[in-house]
Design a protein around this motif. Structure first.
Motif, PDB file in Angstrom:
ATOM      1  N   GLN A 252      -9.191   5.145  43.982  1.00  0.00           N
ATOM      2  CA  GLN A 252      -8.073   5.405  42.714  1.00  0.00           C
ATOM      3  C   GLN A 252      -8.450   5.328  41.711  1.00  0.00           C
ATOM      4  OE1 GLN A 252      -4.698   6.343  43.129  1.00  0.00           O
ATOM      5  NE2 GLN A 252      -5.653   7.416  44.864  1.00  0.00           N
TER       6      GLN A 252
ATOM      7  N   THR B 118      -8.629  11.053  38.665  1.00  0.00           N
ATOM      8  CA  THR B 118      -7.927  11.698  37.675  1.00  0.00           C
ATOM      9  C   THR B 118      -7.100  12.751  38.105  1.00  0.00           C
ATOM     10  OG1 THR B 118      -9.533  13.066  37.586  1.00  0.00           O
ATOM     11  CG2 THR B 118     -10.392  11.013  36.517  1.00  0.00           C
TER      12      THR B 118
ATOM     13  N   SER C 242      -3.490  13.109  36.310  1.00  0.00           N
ATOM     14  CA  SER C 242      -2.192  13.741  35.287  1.00  0.00           C
ATOM     15  C   SER C 242      -2.920  12.799  33.897  1.00  0.00           C
ATOM     16  CB  SER C 242      -1.800  11.468  35.750  1.00  0.00           C
ATOM     17  OG  SER C 242      -2.476  10.885  35.545  1.00  0.00           O
ATOM     18  N   THR C 243      -2.400  13.451  33.409  1.00  0.00           N
ATOM     19  CA  THR C 243      -2.979  13.737  32.003  1.00  0.00           C
ATOM     20  C   THR C 243      -1.677  14.018  30.704  1.00  0.00           C
ATOM     21  OG1 THR C 243      -4.223  14.506  29.748  1.00  0.00           O
ATOM     22  CG2 THR C 243      -3.572  16.189  31.690  1.00  0.00           C
TER      23      THR C 243
ATOM     24  N   ASP D   7       3.055  15.269  37.759  1.00  0.00           N
ATOM     25  CA  ASP D   7       2.369  13.982  38.201  1.00  0.00           C
ATOM     26  C   ASP D   7       2.751  13.173  39.157  1.00  0.00           C
ATOM     27  OD1 ASP D   7       0.458  15.949  36.503  1.00  0.00           O
ATOM     28  OD2 ASP D   7       0.813  14.650  35.291  1.00  0.00           O
TER      29      ASP D   7
ATOM     30  N   ASP E  81      -4.222  10.365  40.966  1.00  0.00           N
ATOM     31  CA  ASP E  81      -3.911   9.661  40.395  1.00  0.00           C
ATOM     32  C   ASP E  81      -3.079   8.421  40.577  1.00  0.00           C
ATOM     33  OD1 ASP E  81      -3.072  11.321  38.939  1.00  0.00           O
ATOM     34  OD2 ASP E  81      -4.694  10.186  36.377  1.00  0.00           O
TER      35      ASP E  81
ATOM     36  N   ARG F 216      -3.347   4.297  38.326  1.00  0.00           N
ATOM     37  CA  ARG F 216      -3.230   4.668  37.181  1.00  0.00           C
ATOM     38  C   ARG F 216      -2.395   5.809  36.460  1.00  0.00           C
ATOM     39  NH1 ARG F 216      -7.682   5.236  33.624  1.00  0.00           N
ATOM     40  NH2 ARG F 216      -8.586   6.359  35.512  1.00  0.00           N
ATOM     41  N   GLN F 217      -1.210   5.875  37.656  1.00  0.00           N
ATOM     42  CA  GLN F 217       0.095   6.485  37.460  1.00  0.00           C
ATOM     43  C   GLN F 217       1.554   5.071  36.849  1.00  0.00           C
ATOM     44  OE1 GLN F 217       1.712  10.602  37.872  1.00  0.00           O
ATOM     45  NE2 GLN F 217       0.315  10.929  39.099  1.00  0.00           N
TER      46      GLN F 217
ATOM     47  N   GLN G  78      -0.109   8.660  26.159  1.00  0.00           N
ATOM     48  CA  GLN G  78      -2.105   9.032  26.997  1.00  0.00           C
ATOM     49  C   GLN G  78      -2.721   7.740  26.822  1.00  0.00           C
ATOM     50  OE1 GLN G  78      -2.712  12.204  28.788  1.00  0.00           O
ATOM     51  NE2 GLN G  78      -4.667  10.828  28.771  1.00  0.00           N
TER      52      GLN G  78
ATOM     53  N   LEU H 190      -2.101   6.157  30.726  1.00  0.00           N
ATOM     54  CA  LEU H 190      -3.308   6.660  31.943  1.00  0.00           C
ATOM     55  C   LEU H 190      -5.165   6.168  31.611  1.00  0.00           C
ATOM     56  CD1 LEU H 190      -1.647   9.891  31.714  1.00  0.00           C
ATOM     57  CD2 LEU H 190      -1.439   8.240  33.432  1.00  0.00           C
ATOM     58  N   ASP H 191      -5.338   6.493  29.561  1.00  0.00           N
ATOM     59  CA  ASP H 191      -6.546   6.449  29.627  1.00  0.00           C
ATOM     60  C   ASP H 191      -7.477   5.086  29.985  1.00  0.00           C
ATOM     61  OD1 ASP H 191      -6.863   9.065  28.719  1.00  0.00           O
ATOM     62  OD2 ASP H 191      -6.948   8.824  26.433  1.00  0.00           O
TER      63      ASP H 191
END
Length: 561
Positions: A85, A89, A91-92, A129, A135, A138-139, A167, A170-171
């Motif tokens: 995880q 990647t 989601s964006t 997403d 991912d 991350r989310q 973002q 997320l990043d």
């Protein structure tokens, strides 16, 4: 024929059968000093790892278990899945960050206005997403960070700004917390929301300065590393900062304004670009000497240096490690962590083992691998699902493909419109008490008023018993570019539900981590068996829908353990 009245009655009866007490983990433990600490070692987790363990991790680290996710976690184990995880990647919001002028849309063009001047396209992406992108951790981490560092459509309705703001989370979900503080501080969207943009040396705005310290980093009171407040000799809490600290921070953050679309002049109000960092206006900057939080900025220091000094002071404060660590534990695992649990995670925030402070990958790993997260829950533990997790979790159990629009149309009435928090304090306070308890906390219970409870229940009914693919809200187009509608995928349930025992087992695993008692499983099976239809495929689907309705509307499902 399908007989909803009979089945609904059984469903109501089952709500009590499937009910359970709500609560949280134990509290207590001793306080310790901030900074360097003696960390209580985490007990060794149970070596065996079952499907139920995988479901429990999925509830903490994703938007809800699916058969594929549970199998993946079971196959890889906790750390193996976390490693996967951390690299995942999918989601964006990056493609939604293109800013336009305020007068870009023609008068009366509501589709254009929604596309550029509302949360709608970004929130749609969030839900799409959450339901479908790989991912998941991350989310979930980004979702938690966005509930601590809040900016909202209620004040600034730029879709590009909302996308750029989210973002960042997320990043940097597995990056460094200092980078998050630095990026949100300078983003035009936050600059408007909390008034740092156009803050002038003649009257520095203290709004962002105050919230940066109170809500986004250290909290109002000094904390021990275990998250408990530091007390003075009289037993009183000690503040982390004074009014003069706020004034000093505010002075250091003067002299910034929005970048403008197309390089327009900074006086052009219709051209504000909320999606990029603010730009300097040296004539508005307070270049005098400043001091705050034990930090001094010399007279004549560059604007960038003043901002960096503020971010460093907030990031390195002794209370930031326990404040951030406890917040993330509360949002991922439990609203009632023991002080020892907070202390173990705070120690990782302070030093990831390689001398790095604020390493969120290490922090998230510490949270999810801790024995307090991985040990089987007690009867008194639990975390109430907030509406976002209820909607996404049910959709993932059923199996949805979606562009997210149907969720955006629902979440306001459910009490939690994502990216539209009512204030910088988010939808609920971290310390909201569990009703009936003098010690336990249950933050999401703040949303459980009479109206919302009924709406949540109706939502579950309508997406299960009333959730055929032909349901009108699933076919409602947003009108926005690339909208793809929503479809529940019932075909797999139509196969499974020809065997009611298999259906019970599927629901018991995904929704209850195999914790249903035999009487509860028998009652769930009876609810399905009461539904009949001449068409065996329709009968199987309707039986599955009724069983999912009974399960998803029960307190057992609404409280994650």
């Amino acid at each position: 024929m399908f007989r909803p009245r009979v089945s609904a009655a059984l469903g109501v009866a089952l709500l009590s059968v499937l009910s359970a007490c709500d609560g949280g983990g134990s509290t207590g433990g001793s306080a310790s000093g901030g900074g360097l600490v003696s960390v209580t070692p985490a007990p060794t987790p149970t070596p065996s790892f079952t499907e139920a363990d995988a479901v429990r991790l999925a509830k903490q680290a994703s938007f809800g278990p699916t058969p594929a996710l549970v199998a993946k976690i079971k196959d890889l184990g906790v750390n193996g899945w976390l490693d996967e995880q951390f690299a995942a990647t999918g989601s964006t919001y990056a493609d939604l960050t293109t800013a336009v002028r305020r007068d870009f849309c023609a008068s009366g063009d509501t589709v254009c206005s929604r596309q550029h001047w509302s949360r709608t396209p970004v929130a749609m992406r969030f839900y799409a997403d959450a339901v479908m992108a790989p991912d998941q951790l991350r989310q979930r981490t980004a979702f938690a960070l966005g509930q601590m560092i809040v900016a909202s459509e209620t004040e600034v309705n730029s879709a590009a700004g909302i996308a750029a703001f989210n973002q960042i989370f997320l990043d940097n979900a597995f990056g460094n917390f200092r980078d998050i503080l630095a990026k949100v501080t300078m983003l035009g969207y936050m600059g408007d929301y909390l008034d740092m943009a156009d803050s002038n040396k003649s009257a520095p705005s203290e709004n962002y300065a105050r919230e940066l310290l109170q809500l986004f980093s250290m909290g109002p009171d000094q904390l021990n590393m275990d998250g408990t407040p530091k007390l003075d000799a009289t037993g009183a809490r000690q503040p982390n900062y004074t009014p003069d600290d706020i004034k000093g921070v505010a002075k250091a953050l003067t002299g910034w304004t929005y970048a403008r679309v197309g390089g327009a002049a900074i006086t052009e109000g219709n051209a504000r670009d909320y999606s990029v960092p603010m730009i300097a206006v040296p004539t508005r900057y307070d270049a005098t000497a400043k001091s705050f939080l034990g930090t001094s900025v010399s007279a004549g220091a560059a604007q960038d240096a003043s901002v960096a000094a503020v971010v460093d002071a907030a990031f390195n404060n002794a209370s930031t490690a326990p404040f951030v660590s406890k917040f993330l534990i509360i949002h991922l695992v439990t609203p009632n962590p023991t002080p020892a649990y907070v202390e173990r995670v705070s120690a990782v925030f302070a030093n990831n083992g390689s001398g790095v402070r604020g390493d969120l990958k290490a922090v998230v790993r510490a949270i999810l691998t801790d024995s307090e997260a991985r040990t089987a829950p007690s009867a008194a533990s639990g975390k109430v699902k907030e509406p976002v997790l209820l909607m996404a979790g049910l959709a993932r159990v059923i199996g949805f493909t979606t562009d997210g629009y149907v969720f955006v149309n629902r979440d306001t009435s459910m009490g939690q419109p994502v990216m539209r928090a009512p204030s910088v304090f988010n939808f609920y306070p971290q310390d909201y008490p569990l009703p009936g308890s003098t010690t336990l906390k249950s933050p999401a219970s703040k949303l459980l008023n009479t109206s919302n409870v009924l709406r949540w229940h109706n939502f579950v009914y309508e997406w299960t018993v009333g959730g055929d693919a032909t349901r009108s809200e699933f076919a409602l187009a947003s009108g926005l570019p690339n909208s793809s509608l929503t479809q529940p995928v019932w075909s797999e349930w139509e196969t499974i539900a020809t065997d009611l025992d298999a259906t019970v087992n599927r629901i018991n695993l995904l929704m209850f981590a195999n914790t249903l008692s035999q009487p509860q499983k028998d009652a769930l099976k009876a609810a399905g068996a009461a539904v009949t239809h001449a068409d065996p495929i329709v009968q199987a689907r309707k039986r599955a829908q009724m069983m999912l309705y009974v399960a998803a509307s029960s307190p057992l499902f609404l409280v994650d353990r």
